[in-house]
Design a protein around this motif. Structure first.
Motif, short mmCIF file in Angstrom:
data_model
loop_
_atom_site.label_atom_id
_atom_site.label_comp_id
_atom_site.label_asym_id
_atom_site.label_seq_id
_atom_site.Cartn_x
_atom_site.Cartn_y
_atom_site.Cartn_z
N VAL A 117 0.83 -1.21 0.00
CA VAL A 117 0.00 0.00 0.00
C VAL A 117 0.86 1.26 0.00
O VAL A 117 0.56 2.24 -0.69
N SER A 118 1.94 1.25 0.76
CA SER A 118 2.76 2.46 0.90
C SER A 118 3.40 2.88 -0.42
O SER A 118 3.49 4.07 -0.73
N SER A 119 3.81 1.90 -1.24
CA SER A 119 4.50 2.22 -2.49
C SER A 119 3.66 1.93 -3.72
O SER A 119 4.01 2.35 -4.82
N THR A 120 2.56 1.21 -3.54
CA THR A 120 1.68 0.71 -4.62
C THR A 120 2.43 -0.20 -5.57
O THR A 120 2.00 -0.40 -6.72
N ASN A 121 3.55 -0.76 -5.12
CA ASN A 121 4.29 -1.73 -5.94
C ASN A 121 3.73 -3.12 -5.75
O ASN A 121 3.21 -3.47 -4.68
N LEU A 122 3.85 -3.95 -6.78
CA LEU A 122 3.41 -5.34 -6.70
C LEU A 122 4.34 -6.10 -5.77
O LEU A 122 5.56 -6.10 -5.95
#
Length: 1245
Positions: free
Chosen positions: A771-776
């Protein structure tokens, strides 16, 4: 109208026409007198028409329109008009920040007008309204009355209104003179007028030294004449402000044809004087932001948002009363740490602790309240005392008080008018008849003043009600009726009348009447609210009955509650009262059915509500568990109480169906998303839209973070690639898009700690994102775990849910449970292979997961042991969603059947009851009933309804579907017919021959021959004892049913019908085909033979029914009129009438002699299943005397044949009844619903 104002209107016309709600603005303009009732617009294009009228008006109309915009919160539109306000506008000239000029300051100072308070907040709309009235005094004398309750800010408003340069120079060039009155006797009044006259003469002499001072007047009459002379000759066009007038005799002393502004609590005082009169009502409370601003100014100028939470509580507790807010603010200035202390005193109604620290006339709040009451006549004071029993925020009609006071309604209205005039009460004029109510502070004061006699006052209410309604409660449904149904139990509790409360609340008659008028939610609220003083066991009986049948009690036409109550357990008080009433009504010809084989039904839902007209696609608990929000095909969002089902709010949310809704962590907001591609966020209590964004395609799901640490909203949609987004509500333009899914995303879900977001997609994957980086973070290829499904058309991951510890994630595809860290498939939850999982949700504090299934059920599974823990049956259609409450104690489910069910997690369990299939046989033998049917594991169940001794009887039941391991027939063979002896269960014969599922079987009357039909298109006639068989072949499609056609004593023919559209007649003994009749263009769905065997009827999917001759095999009647497939038919016993039923739920009665339509048996409107009968009409039966018709569909109905009217309805727990067995005397009825519950119904006698 001035040219500048007209030009501004024309320039802004298009924007105004587009944005304003004209009807609201017109109410203000009519009140201001610039529009008349005759000019009130009723056209659809009200905004356009209003502006057309406005352009023909004068400056005052422009000002009134501007003020209306301000009042209705069109601030941006009002700003467009502000620059062109005519000079008469109170907004036109502002030399000082307070709206005054040096000239104004001088005039007001000379006239004794009080200075603006140090702590001051402007009430712009109210101020503009008052100034507009004062402008009416420009050309002629008159009276402007400012009225309101004690402490509403009347005096400050009056002083502020004249603090305007244009108003004074144009309307009151002679000056403004203030006079504080209060409660005076004649001598005090004379002294006040003497002082005023002296001041006026002194000021006059200062301006013209040649004038001399006169001696002071010695009487009121002389003082009145002296004041008249001064006002008319030396101070023409001056304004006299009389503050705090209590008595009309005082006001008459100033009736000298001058311009007067007066403040009072009694709006009727001006009726005693002559001249033009105008009124301005002062609201009893400030808006919350204004009140908070005042408190903030008192405590070192703090901004409202910086104040402690107790500040809002103080404002809400006193309803924004300017007096209370100012008094407490002044106290807090000296003791800034006493927020909680003064809030507590306010809640405890200790008004003496809230003392003045300003120039207000009364030492404490209670004195200000008491002063208003003391001016009432003694008899009215006693009546006012009775109002102590009223609840806060409750409006009552005069008829309620007429019962309480034992007066004629007209007398009551006169008394109430007096209370309203003196600002001791408020009247809601928007409803007819008028409704009356008290301010919270007035009620608090009365409660404190009459604390010792509260019980007696409530007892008086109950006694007066019982005296007035001795023959039964009111049933009119008007406001008076609603008041008694809503508050009579409350008055009984407060009066400590426990026995009377028991008699009322535990009366089925009261339940019936109140539920019919107000719905079941209010009743449930009563049982919850007064549970502490009611018998626990009996209260539970009534509350459970209402909770489980609430959706039925919301239906119109209103159901027979006595019949509903007969389905309650025999030990229930509700059932006991219902049976007594049913027996009485049956003796007078009524029809009631007792469910004689009912037992304690397992896994029943605690609450059933029908919030929407249409499918419910989404429902969710609030984080405190007290509320449920729901959305569906109705396009609305509804919020209701999770205990009673009471509607709290309903919002027209979207232009298309609402697919999902979710509460924010603090329960203040609700997010909704829709097929209209929009996601919206609402402050649901205010119905205020605060956030709106769009996707390119349908939005399938939305969810807030679980905590407020960082409030985010996740949405997922059918967009191409950009289908998952995170939104920051504080920055609508700020979004984070998660790229990875190649096909639509069906669902998104935050982990318990909001660290990760899981997404489920049609591409067969479930992805976990940081959630913090929106990275997979990781991707789980669900499809690869089940290659056999991928080959058959792909794997769709419908949704996912996190275990309570965040270590596992469960997805609704093949119900797989994965380890989050390793993505390893831990196990698969194996539900019924005949059903698909639509939704899943994990319990927040246990290992349970709830699964919503397409076969209308909900199941609970332990994801650690992989064991099913509970069945939750009751829905009548697909279940779209499930959710646990935050504490895990409750579970909700929502469905296409338009209902939401709430279950208690600890009370539902895996049912031990056997679920029976709907194909069954029933034997009625001298009062004994034997029911035989297959169960859900294909075992034959034999139920004996009574314990009398049985003779041995052979029965046959059609068992269809896949045979399981425990079946008593041969494993894997679905073409087997067995003959069993009941009740022993001994197998007498096993008959093999059909190549596909056997659909129907039947004995001949002598019991020696057995006939069976099958999906293989054949009929077999067995000599079952020897195994001999005659095969009847000819149908091209499945043969679902057949009938015996006796044409002569020596021979029996067989009549069969099929989906191939034909009816065939066979010689049963030889198997010879006598006739093959192409009856219909569609499948033949039903057939019935007349009692004399001369006619038979067929019905079809082609929406027609036909009557045929058994002699000529020709059609003799074609019956048209049904709008859907005609699924059932039945001849009356005298052969004169034919009943037909269709898939729309409609039943038609036909005259066989001429084919005319006799009656249509149908309800007035469709039910929750979009049908007139809860589904298809599947079976019909006439009573032996042909006066009553029985029909089955989603429920069972009994009809009066002559009138075509329903006599009774029985609602099963499930739906889709297939067939009903009827005893020869038409007194006992047997059927099985789609969730396997057996019903043996017996007429109540």
């Amino acid at each position: 109208m001035e040219e500048g104002a007209r030009s501004c209107l024309l320039q802004s016309r298009s924007i105004l026409e587009q944005d304003i709600k004209a009807s609201y603005l017109m109410d203000h303009m009519i009140a201001d007198g610039v529009l008349t009732r005759d000019e009130e617009l009723t056209r659809k294009d009200q905004a356009v028409a209003l502006l057309e009228v406005l352009l023909r008006k004068d400056n005052q109309a422009y000002i009134s329109f501007y003020n209306a915009l301000v009042c209705e919160s069109y601030g941006d539109l009002a700003n467009l008009l502000h620059k062109s306000l005519p000079l008469v506008s109170p907004e036109a000239e502002k030399s000082f920040s307070d709206g005054g000029t040096p000239y104004v300051q001088t005039v007001l100072s000379q006239g004794g007008v009080p200075q603006r308070p140090v702590v001051f907040v402007s009430r712009t709309a109210l101020l503009n309204r008052l100034r507009e009235k004062l402008y009416r005094l420009q050309k002629e004398p008159g009276w402007v009355t400012v009225f309101g309750m004690a402490g509403s800010g009347k005096s400050i408003l009056a002083a502020e209104a004249v603090r305007d340069h244009t108003l004074i120079t144009e309307c009151f060039p002679g000056g403004v003179h203030w006079m504080s009155i209060g409660q005076l006797d004649r001598s005090d009044l004379l002294a006040r007028i003497q002082t005023l006259c002296f001041r006026l003469e002194q000021q006059s002499q200062e301006q013209d030294p040649s004038l001399s001072l006169h001696r002071l007047p010695t009487s009121l009459d002389e003082a009145k004449e002296r004041l008249r002379f001064l006002v008319h000759h030396r101070y023409p066009r001056s304004l006299l402000i009389l503050d705090d007038i209590w008595d009309c005799s005082v006001l008459k002393a100033f009736d000298i044809q001058c311009r007067v502004l007066l403040t009072t609590r009694d709006r009727s005082l001006a009726d005693s004087v002559t001249g033009s009169k105008y009124e301005v009502a002062v609201d009893s409370g400030l808006e919350e932001n204004q009140a908070l601003e005042i408190l903030g100014l008192y405590v070192n100028g703090r901004k409202p948002e910086k104040l402690p939470e107790q500040a809002r509580s103080i404002v809400r507790e006193c309803k924004g009363s300017p007096l209370v807010v100012s008094l407490i603010g002044a106290l807090l200035r000296d003791f800034p740490d006493r927020w909680s202390y003064y809030l507590q005193k306010l809640k405890q109604k200790q008004f003496k602790r809230i003392r003045k620290s300003s120039s207000y006339d009364y030492d404490a709040l209670d004195q200000a309240m008491s002063a208003s009451i003391q001016v009432l006549p003694e008899e009215h004071r006693e009546l006012y005392k009775d109002l102590t029993v009223l609840e806060k925020d409750v409006k009552v009609p005069a008829k309620v008080l007429a019962v309480l006071w034992d007066l004629e309604p007209e007398e009551v209205e006169d008394v109430l008018q007096d209370f309203v005039n003196k600002s001791l009460m408020y009247r809601d004029c928007h409803q007819r008849p008028y409704l009356y109510y008290l301010h919270d502070l007035q009620l608090d004061f009365l409660a404190e003043m009459n604390r010792s006699c509260l019980e007696d006052l409530h007892t008086k209410v109950v006694c007066q009600y019982q005296k007035h309604y001795s023959q039964g409660p009111p049933t009119s449904g008007d406001q008076e009726c609603l008041y008694w149904f809503r508050f009579l139990p409350y008055h009984m509790v407060k009066a400590n009348l426990t026995q009377e409360l028991y008699s009322l609340m535990f009366s089925l008659d009261w339940v019936v009447t109140k539920a019919k008028i107000m719905g079941p939610a209010h009743l449930i609220n009563d049982y919850v609210a007064y549970g502490a003083v009611l018998d626990k066991e009996v209260r539970a009986h009534f509350q459970e009955f209402l909770s489980q049948n609430g959706h039925q009690l919301e239906q119109r036409p209103f159901p027979d509650v006595v019949q509903l109550a007969l389905s309650q357990p025999d030990s229930s008080e509700v059932y006991r009262q219902a049976l007594q009433q049913a027996q009485k009504r049956a003796a007078m010809g009524g029809l009631y059915l007792d469910w004689v084989n009912k037992s304690s039904l397992e896994s029943l839902s605690r609450l059933v509500v029908q919030p929407h007209l249409g499918s419910v696609y989404s429902a969710c608990f609030s984080h405190d568990g007290s509320k449920i929000a729901s959305g569906g095909s109705s396009k609305t969002l509804r919020v209701f109480n999770s205990i009673s089902g009471e509607k709290l709010r309903e919002i027209e949310a979207h232009e298309d169906e609402v697919l999902c809704c979710a509460f924010s962590p603090d329960d203040r907001l609700i997010a909704t998303c829709s097929s209209d591609r929009k996601v919206k966020v609402w402050i649901w209590e205010w119905k205020e839209l605060v956030f709106q964004v769009e996707h390119e395609e349908q939005i399938n799901h939305c969810q807030f973070t679980n905590t407020q640490r960082r409030l985010l909203l996740a949405t997922c949609s059918n967009d191409n690639l950009m289908n998952t987004k995170l939104w920051n509500l504080n920055k609508p333009s700020s979004q984070n898009t998660m790229f990875g899914h190649m096909e639509p995303v069906n669902h998104c879900c935050f982990s318990p700690d909001d660290t990760y977001l899981s997404t489920s997609s049609c591409d067969g994957t479930m992805k976990l994102w940081e959630v913090s980086s929106t990275n997979l973070w990781m991707s789980i290829d669900v499809a690869s775990q089940f290659p056999e499904d991928s080959e058959q058309g792909g794997v769709v991951v419908k949704c996912s849910t996190w275990s309570s510890d965040g270590r596992r994630v469960i997805c609704a595809s093949r119900n797989a449970v994965f380890d989050v860290k390793t993505t390893e498939l831990l196990h698969e939850i194996r539900t019924s292979r005949l059903s698909s999982v639509q939704f899943c949700h994990a319990c927040p504090n246990s290992n349970l997961v709830a699964l919503a299934l397409s076969h209308y059920a909900v199941e609970l599974w332990d994801i650690v042991s992989n064991k099913k823990m509970a069945d939750c049956s009751g829905h009548l259609s697909w279940v779209h969603g499930v959710q646990f409450s935050p504490d895990g104690s409750l579970l909700l489910s929502c469905s296409d059947d338009q209902t939401i069910r709430v279950w208690e997690t600890k009370k539902v369990h895996t049912t031990s009851a056997v679920s029976m299939k709907r194909d069954s046989a029933a034997l009625f033998n001298n009062g004994d009933i034997t029911v035989v049917a297959a169960d859900n594991r294909n075992r034959l169940q034999v139920r004996l309804a009574r314990t009398h001794k049985h003779t041995k009887t052979e029965v046959c039941v059609c068992v269809s579907g896949e045979v399981g391991q425990d079946t008593q027939t041969h494993k894997g063979l679905i073409d087997v017919t067995s003959v069993l002896e009941v009740p022993s269960g001994t197998c007498l014969a096993t008959l093999q021959g059909h190549t596909r599922t056997v659909l129907h079987c039947q004995f001949t009357p002598d019991g020696q021959t057995l006939i069976s039909s099958s999906e293989d298109g054949t009929i077999r006639v067995w000599r079952w004892r020897t195994g001999e068989c005659v095969v009847l072949q000819g149908h091209k499609e499945q043969v679902r049913r057949f009938s015996l056609l006796t044409t002569s004593p020596s021979d029996t023919h067989l009549l069969s019908w099929s989906f191939d559209g034909t009816v065939k007649v066979w010689v049963m003994s030889s198997g010879e085909l006598l006739q093959s009749i192409v009856c219909h263009q569609g499948a033949v769905l039903a057939c019935d033979i007349s009692p004399d065997g001369q006619l038979f009827a067929t019905t079809s999917a082609d929406k027609t029914a036909k009557v045929w001759s058994s002699a000529s095999w020709e059609v003799v009647r074609l019956l048209n009129g049904h709008q859907d497939c005609v699924r059932s038919c039945r001849f009356s016993w005298d052969g004169r009438c034919l009943a037909t039923g269709d898939d729309n739920g409609e039943i038609r009665l036909w005259n066989i002699m001429d084919g005319t339509l006799l009656k249509i048996c149908s309800r007035d409107n469709k039910d929750a299943m979009d049908s007139l009968h809860g589904g298809w009409v599947t079976d019909l039966h006439f009573s032996p005397d042909n006066t009553v018709l029985l029909s089955t569909g989603g429920y069972i109905k009994w009809w009066n044949v002559e009138k075509g009217e329903a006599l009774q309805t029985f609602y099963p727990t499930g739906a889709n009844l297939k067939r009903i067995h009827v005893s020869p005397d038409f007194s006992t009825f047997v059927t099985i619903d789609n969730i396997g519950i057996l019903y043996i119904l017996k007429k109540v006698e």
